[in-house]
Design a protein around this motif. Structure first.
Motif, PDB file in Angstrom:
ATOM      1  N   SER A  28      51.187  46.749  18.098  1.00  0.00           N
ATOM      2  CA  SER A  28      52.151  45.683  18.386  1.00  0.00           C
ATOM      3  C   SER A  28      51.467  44.506  19.081  1.00  0.00           C
ATOM      4  O   SER A  28      51.716  43.340  18.744  1.00  0.00           O
ATOM      5  N   ASP A  29      50.598  44.791  20.035  1.00  0.00           N
ATOM      6  CA  ASP A  29      49.857  43.732  20.732  1.00  0.00           C
ATOM      7  C   ASP A  29      48.987  42.926  19.775  1.00  0.00           C
ATOM      8  O   ASP A  29      48.876  41.705  19.900  1.00  0.00           O
ATOM      9  N   VAL A  30      48.358  43.605  18.814  1.00  0.00           N
ATOM     10  CA  VAL A  30      47.523  42.904  17.833  1.00  0.00           C
ATOM     11  C   VAL A  30      48.401  41.998  16.976  1.00  0.00           C
ATOM     12  O   VAL A  30      48.100  40.819  16.784  1.00  0.00           O
ATOM     13  N   ILE A  31      49.506  42.529  16.467  1.00  0.00           N
ATOM     14  CA  ILE A  31      50.392  41.746  15.596  1.00  0.00           C
ATOM     15  C   ILE A  31      50.970  40.550  16.340  1.00  0.00           C
ATOM     16  O   ILE A  31      51.082  39.455  15.784  1.00  0.00           O
ATOM     17  N   ASN A  32      51.302  40.731  17.602  1.00  0.00           N
ATOM     18  CA  ASN A  32      51.883  39.650  18.406  1.00  0.00           C
ATOM     19  C   ASN A  32      50.843  38.692  18.968  1.00  0.00           C
ATOM     20  O   ASN A  32      51.190  37.755  19.683  1.00  0.00           O
ATOM     21  N   GLY A  33      49.576  38.933  18.663  1.00  0.00           N
ATOM     22  CA  GLY A  33      48.516  38.044  19.124  1.00  0.00           C
ATOM     23  C   GLY A  33      48.146  38.224  20.586  1.00  0.00           C
ATOM     24  O   GLY A  33      47.455  37.389  21.158  1.00  0.00           O
ATOM     25  N   GLU A  34      48.597  39.318  21.202  1.00  0.00           N
ATOM     26  CA  GLU A  34      48.286  39.559  22.613  1.00  0.00           C
ATOM     27  C   GLU A  34      46.885  40.130  22.804  1.00  0.00           C
ATOM     28  O   GLU A  34      46.349  40.101  23.900  1.00  0.00           O
ATOM     29  N   SER A  36      43.082  40.393  20.347  1.00  0.00           N
ATOM     30  CA  SER A  36      42.525  39.766  19.144  1.00  0.00           C
ATOM     31  C   SER A  36      41.978  40.728  18.101  1.00  0.00           C
ATOM     32  O   SER A  36      41.692  40.310  16.983  1.00  0.00           O
ATOM     33  N   ASP A  37      41.827  42.000  18.447  1.00  0.00           N
ATOM     34  CA  ASP A  37      41.230  42.914  17.486  1.00  0.00           C
ATOM     35  C   ASP A  37      41.663  44.343  17.768  1.00  0.00           C
ATOM     36  O   ASP A  37      42.031  44.679  18.895  1.00  0.00           O
ATOM     37  N   PHE A  38      41.587  45.180  16.748  1.00  0.00           N
ATOM     38  CA  PHE A  38      41.877  46.593  16.933  1.00  0.00           C
ATOM     39  C   PHE A  38      40.736  47.256  17.693  1.00  0.00           C
ATOM     40  O   PHE A  38      39.569  46.939  17.470  1.00  0.00           O
ATOM     41  N   MET A  39      41.108  48.156  18.563  1.00  0.00           N
ATOM     42  CA  MET A  39      40.126  48.894  19.348  1.00  0.00           C
ATOM     43  C   MET A  39      39.512  49.999  18.492  1.00  0.00           C
ATOM     44  O   MET A  39      40.135  50.502  17.563  1.00  0.00           O
ATOM     45  N   ASN A  87      58.533  36.344   5.553  1.00  0.00           N
ATOM     46  CA  ASN A  87      58.095  35.515   4.433  1.00  0.00           C
ATOM     47  C   ASN A  87      56.646  35.075   4.603  1.00  0.00           C
ATOM     48  O   ASN A  87      56.179  34.193   3.893  1.00  0.00           O
ATOM     49  N   SER A  88      55.952  35.692   5.554  1.00  0.00           N
ATOM     50  CA  SER A  88      54.540  35.365   5.781  1.00  0.00           C
ATOM     51  C   SER A  88      53.740  35.683   4.522  1.00  0.00           C
ATOM     52  O   SER A  88      54.020  36.664   3.823  1.00  0.00           O
ATOM     53  N   SER A  89      52.752  34.849   4.267  1.00  0.00           N
ATOM     54  CA  SER A  89      51.891  35.098   3.107  1.00  0.00           C
ATOM     55  C   SER A  89      51.079  36.372   3.350  1.00  0.00           C
ATOM     56  O   SER A  89      50.895  36.798   4.495  1.00  0.00           O
ATOM     57  N   LYS A  95      45.593  38.403   8.337  1.00  0.00           N
ATOM     58  CA  LYS A  95      45.023  37.837   9.569  1.00  0.00           C
ATOM     59  C   LYS A  95      45.705  38.395  10.813  1.00  0.00           C
ATOM     60  O   LYS A  95      45.043  38.664  11.815  1.00  0.00           O
ATOM     61  N   MET A  96      47.045  38.572  10.752  1.00  0.00           N
ATOM     62  CA  MET A  96      47.769  39.182  11.878  1.00  0.00           C
ATOM     63  C   MET A  96      47.213  40.556  12.193  1.00  0.00           C
ATOM     64  O   MET A  96      47.153  40.968  13.354  1.00  0.00           O
ATOM     65  N   LEU A  97      46.814  41.261  11.141  1.00  0.00           N
ATOM     66  CA  LEU A  97      46.288  42.619  11.289  1.00  0.00           C
ATOM     67  C   LEU A  97      44.764  42.627  11.411  1.00  0.00           C
ATOM     68  O   LEU A  97      44.144  43.685  11.301  1.00  0.00           O
TER      69      LEU A  97
END
Length: 125
Positions: A28-34, A36-39, A87-89, A95-97
């Motif tokens: 959730s933190d990654v998707i919300n931009g809190e 920047s990357d997966f651990m 409706n995100s491309s 990029k969110m992920l």
């Protein structure tokens, strides 16, 4: 004697539950931009105060699957949700992920057996 037999089970269940709770928050933190990357798995293990090997062994014994299986599955679940409910491309979802769009499509297709575009087209209402 029974108490001793139950104590390791309870501890392993607790570790597994903490892992799943951590994954949900972290993704959730990654998707919300809190963040920047997966651990990496070793970083997650450290964050929940167990060794990488102990986390891997415990989750595998409790569930029958490696912790990475659940990590990937939770990312795929979020990707599916984003594909169907926004409706995100596909590139923006990638990029969110934290994926390059091409790598995201390969990752998604490996698990879902469809590209993100095919999945969205066949399942979005």
């Amino acid at each position: 004697m029974e108490k001793d037999e139950n104590t390791p089970k309870k501890r392993s269940t607790e570790i597994t539950e903490r892992y799943f709770e951590f994954l949900d928050r972290h993704i959730s933190d990654v998707i919300n931009g809190e963040t920047s990357d997966f651990m990496e798995l070793n970083q997650i293990a450290a964050a929940i105060a167990v060794s990488h090997n102990h986390l891997t062994d415990t989750v595998q014994k409790e569930t029958g699957n490696h912790p990475c299986h659940f990590y990937d599955a939770k990312i795929i679940d979020q990707a599916k949700h984003l594909l169907l409910h926004t409706n995100s491309s596909i590139a923006d979802i990638a990029k969110m992920l934290t994926y390059d769009p091409s790598n995201f499509s390969k990752f998604f297709k490996k698990f879902v057996k469809q590209t993100p575009g095919q999945f969205r087209k066949e399942n979005k209402k």
